[in-house]
Design an enzyme around this catalytic site. Structure first.
Site, short mmCIF file in Angstrom:
data_model
loop_
_atom_site.label_atom_id
_atom_site.label_comp_id
_atom_site.label_asym_id
_atom_site.label_seq_id
_atom_site.Cartn_x
_atom_site.Cartn_y
_atom_site.Cartn_z
N CYS A 118 28.30 67.14 112.55
CA CYS A 118 27.95 67.07 113.96
C CYS A 118 28.04 65.61 114.39
CB CYS A 118 26.55 67.62 114.24
SG CYS A 118 25.21 66.74 113.43
N HIS A 131 6.09 62.31 115.17
CA HIS A 131 6.75 61.18 114.54
C HIS A 131 6.70 59.96 115.43
CE1 HIS A 131 9.84 63.88 116.40
NE2 HIS A 131 10.08 62.77 117.09
#
Length: 725
Positions: free
Chosen positions: A47, A641
């Site tokens: 990708c 995160h």
């Protein structure tokens, strides 16, 4: 040594008659394979960002192959390079090839094989269908074109990949050319009486300067050529590059300036699609060998060149003249308004006809004694490059590693008034970057006009002010600084808005609405997880054992003790994710009952590692990330995160809440399993990508999720997590 096609350890191969769980509601192995023989396949997944989509597609292909009784070896081309690389022997033994990629893949090594090319999303959602299509796919006779997903709805992806392909090849030319020019001016430039720097003829630095200019001259045809290459493969490279050179050489079509990088984008796409069209023209068999090396390049180059010179060149020259007349009409009026127009023009195409019109207009007025227009131009000349460089520093996660490096170079180029330092960003994301550049430059030039800043030499940037060529130096720096900040903040805002919208489209693509683990994912360039259909995690895999399937259906079930055989090491030395997760950062008894309290408790948990210098700053960074969109993935999992210098090294924590926490999950299921990832800003490139890639691979495995849910103690949980390499 086991065959490369042997299913990986920990998986139980399943035949066609085994009971299986479908990858999608329409995809059942039995229905797809029937009595057809098993296949021996090779595959590549990739990708554009090379983070989780790459690895999750590989995992889904492997799982589907195991379920259907096929064998497959999958090469992943991720951000950390190619892994599990296919050998010539692998390819020779394969019945077919599956390419699940959203970037260009060289198919040269697969000549004579049946090849199915699809998007990486198809590799995740329809892996078995792709494998079955290799039975009837046409045999490739290629000598090395690139793969591009086919089918409806893919055009936007092809355009994006082509543009990014051109930008990635252009960036080194921009950086090398710009830095050589800047270095030559800094070290070899001689201050002039009227201000500014001039490199004397015969000086070695003049040659360094000229080499830098060559780099700048090449960047436009390189951009055009590799856009064309991504669309039409090798036959499109020559027409793309020559077309880009023509676009950048205004003298060929009667313009005082070339079309710059915008012209290169136009010629790149024209060349690529022109070559694709010529390829579809039927030709006698005897002429086919010379088509890609002689006929197509010559026909496409001639056609494109003449079309640009005669059809596009005259309008470009007309725009140049019209803009000059327009600027002449503004002189004598409001200086601030003229400055705004100058700023908009110089940042629009950065070296193209609009930019050059503003520059030449300001230069011509110097000879007439009007220094104010050049003062405006000089204040805004540094804004595009410095603004985008600043943007890469204040929001690093929006840019990949190559762009962050280009951002540092852009800051340096901007200091010397080289606006082209922003071109890689503008070419990659024109809809977001060009408006930000124009707004910041308009502010800087408008303020320069209002402050009556003057410029005595035809150049811009802070270097000119330091050399004494600027009148009103403090106000010059104020105007340039404000414009730079405006560009950086606007670019960050537009990029974040675009990414959030893209994330919403991605997560809804498979079902028409956010579902399961797809709904909490965002496609920023730093913490990206791939969309996964909910059934992949809601039901047990055919490769999972019966106890694992039971555990998946009942998360509180207790598995046999042998499943949790402890490693013969001291607890304090045990770790996962390359040491980022240790026993000290694992807990099965999170006490918090809401998100803010959970983030504080997770920060304290990470603090046990000894590498958290400021837990409060870590919490604030995680909260800022949550404000963008929830990090809940659905099905009871969240991955908060943060990138912050409150941690000294990458650290990962895992916590389980017995009661569950409302995390704003798209499926409204309370979060029970939380992974917290924190990395220092300076390591926000490859390190966090490695952590995410490893987690993505494991979270796509229902067996792993079942074992994690069934682990009841810290040590047993750590044993499961140790499988995450």
């Amino acid at each position: 040594m086991p065959s490369p096609h042997t299913p990986r350890p920990g998986r139980t191969p399943s035949g066609p008659d085994r009971e299986a769980t479908a990858e999608t509601p329409a995809e059942t192995p039995g229905a797809a394979t029937g009595a057809a023989p098993a296949l021996r396949l090779v595959a590549i997944t990739a990708c554009p960002t090379g983070i989780a989509h790459t690895y999750m597609a590989a995992e889904k292909l492997q799982q589907a192959a195991d379920a259907a009784g096929h064998s497959i070896k999958v090469e992943t081309q991720g951000s950390i390079g190619a892994e599990n690389v296919l050998t010539a022997a692998d390819v020779a033994a394969a019945d077919g090839v599956v390419i699940a990629a959203d970037k260009d893949i060289d198919l040269g090594r697969f000549g004579g094989k049946r090849i199915v090319v699809a998007s990486v999303a198809d590799g995740i959602h329809r892996p078995l269908e792709l494998m079955e299509r290799t039975r009837t796919a046409p045999v490739s006779g290629t000598t090395g074109p690139s793969a591009a997903p086919a089918g409806g709805g893919r055009e936007r992806g092809v355009v994006y990949k082509a543009l990014m392909n051109g930008v990635s090849y252009m960036i080194p030319f921009v950086v090398v050319g710009g830095l050589l020019i800047a270095i030559a001016l800094a070290l070899g430039g001689t201050p002039q009486a009227e201000g500014g720097l001039v490199i004397p003829d015969g000086s070695p630095w003049k040659h360094v300067f000229d080499i830098g200019v060559i780099g700048f001259q090449l960047m436009v045809p390189i951009l055009s050529g590799y856009i064309a290459y991504a669309i039409g493969d090798r036959p499109a490279l020559v027409p793309g590059m020559i077309g880009g050179w023509i676009a950048n050489t205004g003298a060929l079509y009667g313009s005082e300036s070339g079309a710059g990088f915008i012209g290169a984008i136009v010629t790149g796409f024209l060349a690529g699609y022109l070559v694709l069209g010529i390829k579809k023209v039927p030709v006698p068999k005897f002429a086919q060998p010379i088509m890609p090396i002689i006929v197509i390049p010559i026909v496409a180059t001639t056609t494109l060149g003449m079309f640009f010179i005669y059809a596009l060149g005259k309008p470009i020259a007309g725009v140049f003249g019209a803009l000059t007349s327009f600027l002449s009409g503004l002189t004598g009026g409001s200086a601030a308004l003229l400055g705004v127009v100058i700023g908009l023009m110089l940042a629009f195409d950065m070296g193209g006809p609009v930019n050059k019109t503003a520059f030449l207009f300001a230069t011509g007025l110097i000879a007439e004694g009007n220094l104010q227009v050049m003062g405006m131009f000089a204040a805004g000349a540094c804004v595009p490059a410095c603004g985008m460089g600043l943007a890469t520093l204040i929001r690093r996660r929006l840019f990949d590693e190559q762009q962050r490096e280009a951002g540092l170079a852009a800051l340096f180029m901007g200091f010397f008034g080289i606006a082209e330092g922003a071109i890689p960003f503008a070419a990659a994301r024109p809809a977001q970057v060009i408006p930000a550049n124009m707004l910041g430059s308009a502010v800087a030039c408008g303020l320069g006009g209002a402050f009556a800043v003057t410029g005595a030499v035809p150049h811009g940037g802070p270097i000119v002010a330091l050399m004494g060529a600027i009148g009103g130096v403090p106000l010059f720096f104020l105007a340039a600084g404000i414009g730079t900040v405006v560009t950086a903040v606007t670019a960050v805002g537009l990029l974040e808005l675009s990414d959030r919208r893209a994330a919403g489209r991605t997560t809804a693509r498979a079902t028409g609405r956010p579902t399961g683990l797809t709904a909490g994912l965002t496609e920023d360039s730093s913490f990206l997880l791939s969309p996964v259909p909910a059934p992949a995690f809601a039901a047990a895999s055919v490769s999972a054992s019966a106890p694992m399937a039971a555990a998946a259906a009942a998360p509180q079930a207790t598995l046999p003790a042998q499943v949790f055989a402890e490693a013969a090491v001291e607890p304090s030395t045990r770790s996962a994710l390359g040491g980022a997760l240790t026993r000290d950062t694992v807990t099965t008894s999170l006490a918090a009952h809401d998100k803010p309290a959970a983030l504080r408790e997770l920060a304290d948990l990470l603090g046990r590692s000894g590498c958290v210098t400021d837990p409060g700053a870590l919490v604030r960074a995680a909260e800022r990330r949550e404000e963008l969109s929830t990090t809940a993935l659905g099905d009871g999992i969240a991955i908060p995160h943060a990138k912050t210098d409150a941690v000294e090294r990458p650290v990962v924590g895992y916590a389980r809440s017995e009661t569950g926490i409302d995390w704003g999950a798209p499926d409204d299921i309370p979060v029970r399993d939380l992974f917290m990832i924190a990395v220092p800003e300076r390591m926000a490139g490859d390190e966090h990508l490695r952590l995410l890639a490893a987690l993505a691979r494991k979270l796509a495995d229902p067996g792993f999720r079942a074992r994690l849910s069934a682990a009841t103690t810290t040590d047993r949980t750590l044993t499961v997590l140790e499988d995450v390499a």
